[in-house]
Design a protein around this motif. Structure first.
Motif, PDB file in Angstrom:
ATOM      1  N   ARG A 141     -15.815 -41.172 -21.149  1.00 26.03           N
ATOM      2  CA  ARG A 141     -15.466 -39.951 -21.891  1.00 26.03           C
ATOM      3  C   ARG A 141     -14.829 -39.012 -20.890  1.00 26.03           C
ATOM      4  O   ARG A 141     -15.418 -38.733 -19.852  1.00 26.03           O
ATOM      5  CB  ARG A 141     -16.729 -39.305 -22.473  1.00 26.03           C
ATOM      6  CG  ARG A 141     -17.396 -40.100 -23.582  1.00 26.03           C
ATOM      7  CD  ARG A 141     -16.562 -40.112 -24.863  1.00 26.03           C
ATOM      8  NE  ARG A 141     -16.321 -38.786 -25.391  1.00 26.03           N
ATOM      9  CZ  ARG A 141     -17.132 -38.148 -26.238  1.00 26.03           C
ATOM     10  NH1 ARG A 141     -18.219 -38.732 -26.682  1.00 26.03           N
ATOM     11  NH2 ARG A 141     -16.852 -36.920 -26.676  1.00 26.03           N
ATOM     12  N   ASN A 147     -10.912 -31.461 -26.396  1.00 28.74           N
ATOM     13  CA  ASN A 147     -11.531 -32.270 -27.444  1.00 28.74           C
ATOM     14  C   ASN A 147     -10.557 -33.235 -28.108  1.00 28.74           C
ATOM     15  O   ASN A 147     -10.886 -33.868 -29.110  1.00 28.74           O
ATOM     16  CB  ASN A 147     -12.170 -31.376 -28.500  1.00 28.74           C
ATOM     17  CG  ASN A 147     -13.512 -30.869 -27.994  1.00 28.74           C
ATOM     18  OD1 ASN A 147     -14.197 -31.575 -27.251  1.00 28.74           O
ATOM     19  ND2 ASN A 147     -13.868 -29.650 -28.364  1.00 28.74           N
ATOM     20  N   PRO A 149      -8.732 -36.516 -29.046  1.00 29.62           N
ATOM     21  CA  PRO A 149      -9.350 -37.849 -29.012  1.00 29.62           C
ATOM     22  C   PRO A 149      -8.637 -38.799 -28.038  1.00 29.62           C
ATOM     23  O   PRO A 149      -7.428 -39.012 -28.165  1.00 29.62           O
ATOM     24  CB  PRO A 149      -9.213 -38.338 -30.452  1.00 29.62           C
ATOM     25  CG  PRO A 149      -8.091 -37.539 -31.032  1.00 29.62           C
ATOM     26  CD  PRO A 149      -7.982 -36.252 -30.284  1.00 29.62           C
ATOM     27  N   HIS A 151      -9.156 -42.594 -25.753  1.00 31.55           N
ATOM     28  CA  HIS A 151      -9.951 -43.777 -25.406  1.00 31.55           C
ATOM     29  C   HIS A 151      -9.575 -44.140 -23.969  1.00 31.55           C
ATOM     30  O   HIS A 151      -8.408 -44.426 -23.687  1.00 31.55           O
ATOM     31  CB  HIS A 151      -9.610 -44.923 -26.360  1.00 31.55           C
ATOM     32  CG  HIS A 151     -10.210 -46.231 -25.935  1.00 31.55           C
ATOM     33  ND1 HIS A 151     -11.557 -46.371 -25.683  1.00 31.55           N
ATOM     34  CD2 HIS A 151      -9.647 -47.443 -25.717  1.00 31.55           C
ATOM     35  CE1 HIS A 151     -11.790 -47.626 -25.318  1.00 31.55           C
ATOM     36  NE2 HIS A 151     -10.646 -48.292 -25.333  1.00 31.55           N
ATOM     37  N   ASN A 493      -4.100 -41.777 -25.638  1.00 33.75           N
ATOM     38  CA  ASN A 493      -4.181 -40.678 -26.593  1.00 33.75           C
ATOM     39  C   ASN A 493      -4.236 -41.286 -27.992  1.00 33.75           C
ATOM     40  O   ASN A 493      -3.219 -41.736 -28.526  1.00 33.75           O
ATOM     41  CB  ASN A 493      -2.939 -39.795 -26.411  1.00 33.75           C
ATOM     42  CG  ASN A 493      -2.920 -38.643 -27.378  1.00 33.75           C
ATOM     43  OD1 ASN A 493      -3.781 -38.565 -28.268  1.00 33.75           O
ATOM     44  ND2 ASN A 493      -1.961 -37.767 -27.225  1.00 33.75           N
ATOM     45  N   ALA A 495      -4.782 -39.892 -30.766  1.00 35.27           N
ATOM     46  CA  ALA A 495      -4.350 -39.023 -31.869  1.00 35.27           C
ATOM     47  C   ALA A 495      -2.867 -39.238 -32.151  1.00 35.27           C
ATOM     48  O   ALA A 495      -2.315 -38.697 -33.097  1.00 35.27           O
ATOM     49  CB  ALA A 495      -4.602 -37.570 -31.506  1.00 35.27           C
TER      50      ALA A 495
END
Ligand code: NAP
Ligand code: MG
Length: 496
Positions: A141, A147, A149, A151, A493, A495
């Protein structure tokens, strides 16, 4: 009983041995031949084709191609594991030949080679076969994207083409300790055995091919350090060097590797202390300390060559040690009665005897051995020196022979600081029945590997390497595998 060499050994040594480039066994002109000398007789027992600088370049290019074409690295972890496991099986099947070659070419004792070195080489391949399927990165993380999103993960990659430069004192095991983790990581390799001991490495090459290692992934080029070793260490096509040998050569490799900033793993020399406390089990300790220096005729990087004995037991301990040393039977490795074999060469024997003469001139006293054994081959008596001063060369330099210097100590603080007063930091042992004291001492000794009530035992699960000028990096264990890996971090990323 006279040892009868296996048919395979007789065949292997009767033909001039070619070297391995891109899956082909290649020969060179007779002028480049390397004679293989039996240290127990001084006789020429075989001939190996010596590689030229051009041959070394061809080997490096073959390794580079195989790596870039991903013939090995793209095999699945399970496929790699199967092949490495098969290598281990083949080493065991061919144990007699490999052990005979270690005796004939490297002056080992047959029993030690057959029941120690050969199983250790097999175990190295089996141990790293197990790791191929467990080389895992992590997911993390992250904080830097707030915040949003993401991975994020890491993964291991093979470091690339690895040049392996081997010493003469443990040719088969050293080759296995380098090849097994490098192959498990997915690397391609160019191996240069020491000129004195090429045979078992070339035989291992045949087993690697038989096991299904693809052509070009392992190339083996015997030749001199100044030609083949230099070609490998200078080549911009080589990503890493894994070296075992002297600290002096290690420093030269540093210089040679500068051009493309090769990664280096260096397993170098040692001057390892053995510290004997007054509460030890004396008879077992005498035996263990003697084995710690005289196994392999002292030609072992972790040899316990500096012995410190606590004053109250010093006289009795030295007396027992001298008696034990004088009883060690020295001779050729095929005779089961012999407990210590020859040194590797006449030059090396002269170097070791030179250290002893120099020590005597400086005031040290020979309590056992100290001389050459008058017979063919390169034999000397296991040697114990007393009246030694910490500053003498014999107490500071790596002799790499069966020579033990013994000194008394009065308190632990003193012995710890004397044990640490060395440029080396490879190994140490403590001999005591007080476990607490043993841990306290070891915690203060600057050494990569320490033993309590034993000296010299290796294991694939225990990382092996030196502090200070004894080297960089570790062999064995997961640490040994990671020496052949690069780590990639990936931030995705999600998102997007
Ligand atoms: P070394 O010179 O360090 O040799 C080790 C390996 O390095 C050999 O394969 C050697 O090739 C190669 N080499 C030598 N010079 C090179 C260079 N400039 N570039 C690339 N490779 C090079 O050791 P040695 O001369 O055999 O023995 C000398 C002393 O080293 C011993 O007395 C002992 O103190 C120490 N030693 C320590 C270990 C250990 O396990 N830590 C092992 C061996 C020796 P060639 O020899 O084939 O030319
Ligand atoms: Mg030899």
């Amino acid at each position: 009983m006279t040892h009868v060499h296996s048919t395979a050994t007789r065949k292997f040594t009767s033909e001039t041995r070619p070297f391995l480039i891109c899956g082909e066994w290649r020969s060179t002109p007779v002028s480049q031949a390397i004679p293989c000398i039996d240290p127990a007789t001084g006789n020429n027992i075989a001939t190996v084709c010596g590689a030229s600088r051009d041959d070394a370049t061809a080997a490096i290019e073959a390794a580079r191609r195989s790596f870039d074409e991903r013939s090995w690295q793209d095999k699945t972890p399970a496929e790699k594991a199967k092949i490495l496991w098969k290598v281990a099986d083949l080493i065991e099947e061919h144990a007699d030949v490999l052990a005979e070659l270690e005796v004939l070419d490297g002056g080992k004792l047959f029993d030690a080679a057959k029941n120690g070195e050969v199983p250790m080489a097999a175990e190295s391949f089996r141990y790293y076969a197990g790791w191929t399927t467990k080389l895992e990165g992590k997911t993390s993380r992250i904080s830097s994207a707030g915040n949003a999103p993401f991975h994020c993960y890491t993964e291991y990659e093979p470091v690339g083409v690895v040049g392996m430069i081997l010493p003469w004192n443990g040719p088969l095991v050293m080759a296995a300790w380098k090849l097994a983790p490098a192959l498990a990581a997915g690397c391609s390799c160019v191996v240069k055995p020491a000129e004195q001991t090429c045979l078992s490495t070339l035989y291992l090459g045949e087993l690697l091919m038989l096991a299904g290692v693809p052509a070009g992934v392992v190339n083996i080029v015997p030749g001199s350090g100044s030609v083949v070793g230099a070609a490998i260490s200078e080549s911009p096509l080589v990503d890493k060097i894994s070296f075992t040998g002297s600290t002096a050569t290690g420093k030269q490799l540093l210089e040679a590797a500068k051009g493309n900033l090769k990664k280096l793993t260096l397993e170098l020399g040692g001057k390892s202390p053995a510290i004997v406390l007054a509460d030890c089990d004396m008879d077992k300790t005498v035996e263990g300390v003697a084995a710690g220096i005289f196994s392999g005729a002292g030609q072992v990087c972790v040899a316990g060559s500096r012995l410190y004995v606590e004053r109250p037991i010093y006289d009795e301990f030295v007396q027992k040690l001298v008696q034990h040393t004088n009883n060690i039977q020295v001779g050729e490795g095929f005779d089961e009665a012999n407990e210590m074999g020859p040194l590797i060469s006449e030059t090396h024997l002269q170097s070791v005897l030179g250290f002893i003469q120099e020590a005597e001139k400086s005031g040290a006293c020979v309590a056992a051995g100290g001389t050459r054994i008058k017979r063919d081959g390169f034999f000397m008596r296991p040697t114990v020196l007393v009246d030694v001063d910490d500053k003498m060369l014999i107490a500071t330099e790596e002799v790499f022979g069966p020579v033990l210097v013994v000194q008394a100590f009065d308190d632990l603080e003193d012995v710890i600081s004397r044990a640490n007063a060395s440029d080396y930091g490879l190994a140490a042992s403590v001999w005591t029945s007080n476990v607490g004291k043993a841990h306290q001492i070891i915690r203060q000794i600057r050494a990569g590997i320490s033993w309590v009530n034993c000296h010299g035992l290796p294991d694939m699960a225990m990382p092996f390497g030196g502090f200070k000028q004894s080297g960089w990096g570790r062999e064995a264990g997961l640490e040994g595998l990671l020496q052949y890996c690069e780590m990639r971090s990936v931030l995705v990323n999600i998102a997007h």
